[in-house]
Design an enzyme around this catalytic site. Structure first.
Site, PDB file in Angstrom:
ATOM      1  CD  GLU A  51     -55.064 -24.734 -67.953  1.00 21.46           C
ATOM      2  OE1 GLU A  51     -55.207 -25.868 -67.454  1.00 21.46           O
ATOM      3  OE2 GLU A  51     -55.734 -23.747 -67.585  1.00 21.46           O
ATOM      4  CG  ASP A  79     -59.716 -27.015 -58.532  1.00 19.13           C
ATOM      5  OD1 ASP A  79     -59.742 -26.812 -59.758  1.00 19.13           O
ATOM      6  OD2 ASP A  79     -59.061 -27.943 -58.001  1.00 19.13           O
ATOM      7  CG  LEU A 106     -51.816 -13.689 -64.381  1.00 22.89           C
ATOM      8  CD1 LEU A 106     -51.673 -12.182 -64.414  1.00 22.89           C
ATOM      9  CD2 LEU A 106     -51.393 -14.301 -65.705  1.00 22.89           C
TER      10      LEU A 106
END
Length: 300
Positions: free
Chosen positions: A188, A247, A217
């Site tokens: 992202e 999350d 990572l």
């Protein structure tokens, strides 16, 4: 209280199989269904660990009813915004041999501009007195690029720290709006900044206006970059379902940010909670015994 906002929630379905073989028929050993979407998973982890939280998001259609019913059954504090569009579904196929998980994620249904305004208003009414706001997960089709930036502006106007977990242009927009913490994964971050080096990419977002950037990572741990320093954290490898690991990391960061802990402590907690989530049977949960996993933290 930590508020989470999930603009594109889903009914998460996990199928557990012995082995995933493309093109074959599989006998499912067990099925787990629960209300999902990244922000809901963050709230689930916080709720499991006794941290006050409120999960906010839109819901519609038959799957929206199932999502709402699961939240009620689980006792997770929530406030859902009724919308006309149908809630989406995600399916995770979790295999034992070799340990792996394959995820199928529907795109979701677009929200109207009026629904976006209603969602912003709902969050704004709950911000006073909150310890942090987490805006997390993909945006539904047709969402404005600055969707999360709008929530960042709301939180900053209320003096509430805001954490954003998203990728692409919305990530850059959230940085420009002054998000306190951004938590992209490496891909992202790369897609948003073009930087191959995560530290260099994180510094681009800092220059755009973000307060701090934490980059996941995978098995290599995490990197946290702030205006005052950069740290690398890594824990032992844990086999299991990595679907909700990010999350759980956001949940740890939100709790530690609200508590004013140091950055080495924050990134260490994020790695430990992430590992504890990998060992759990589904997203939105952790194995408490692993929360004290030893994490190595070094300054870059």
């Amino acid at each position: 209280m930590i508020i989470t906002c999930t603009p594109n929630p889903a009914l998460d379905v996990s199928y557990h199989v012995d082995r995933l073989v493309p093109g074959a028929t599989h006998r499912v050993r067990s099925v787990l269904e629960r209300a999902g979407g990244k922000g809901f998973n963050v709230s689930r982890v916080l709720h499991q660990l006794g941290v006050a939280t409120l999960a906010i998001g839109p819901a519609g259609g038959v799957l929206g009813d199932s999502l709402r019913a699961d939240l009620v059954d689980s006792g997770l504090p929530h406030e859902l915004l009724p919308v006309g569009g149908a809630t989406r579904m995600t399916v995770a196929v979790v295999a034992d041999d070799p340990p792996d998980a394959t995820l199928f994620s529907e795109p979701g249904t677009a929200l109207s501009e009026k629904d976006w305004e209603r969602l912003l208003d709902l969050v704004a009414r709950r911000l006073p007195g909150a310890g942090a706001l987490v805006c997390s997960g993909s945006l539904p089709p047709g969402a404005p690029v600055d969707a999360y930036a709008r929530f960042v502006a709301l939180a900053r106007g209320s003096g509430v720290p805001v954490l954003v977990d998203v990728g692409g242009e919305p990530l850059v927009a959230a940085a420009r709006a002054g998000a306190d913490v951004l938590k992209p994964n490496a891909e992202e971050l790369r897609s948003a900044t073009g930087a191959e080096d995560p530290v260099a990419g994180a510094r681009q977002l800092l220059a755009a206006g973000a307060g701090a950037v934490v980059v996941s990572l995978g098995a290599a741990g995490m990197v946290a970059v702030t205006g005052s320093g950069a740290w690398r954290a890594r824990g032992p490898r844990v086999d299991g379902n990595p679907t909700g690991a990010g999350d759980a990391a956001v949940a740890a960061l939100a709790g530690a940010t609200a508590a004013g802990r140091s950055w080495p402590e924050r990134v260490a907690a994020a790695v430990a909670w992430s590992a504890a989530a990998v060992a759990a049977p589904g997203a939105g949960a952790v194995v408490p015994e692993l929360l004290d996993t030893e994490v190595e933290v070094g300054q870059l």
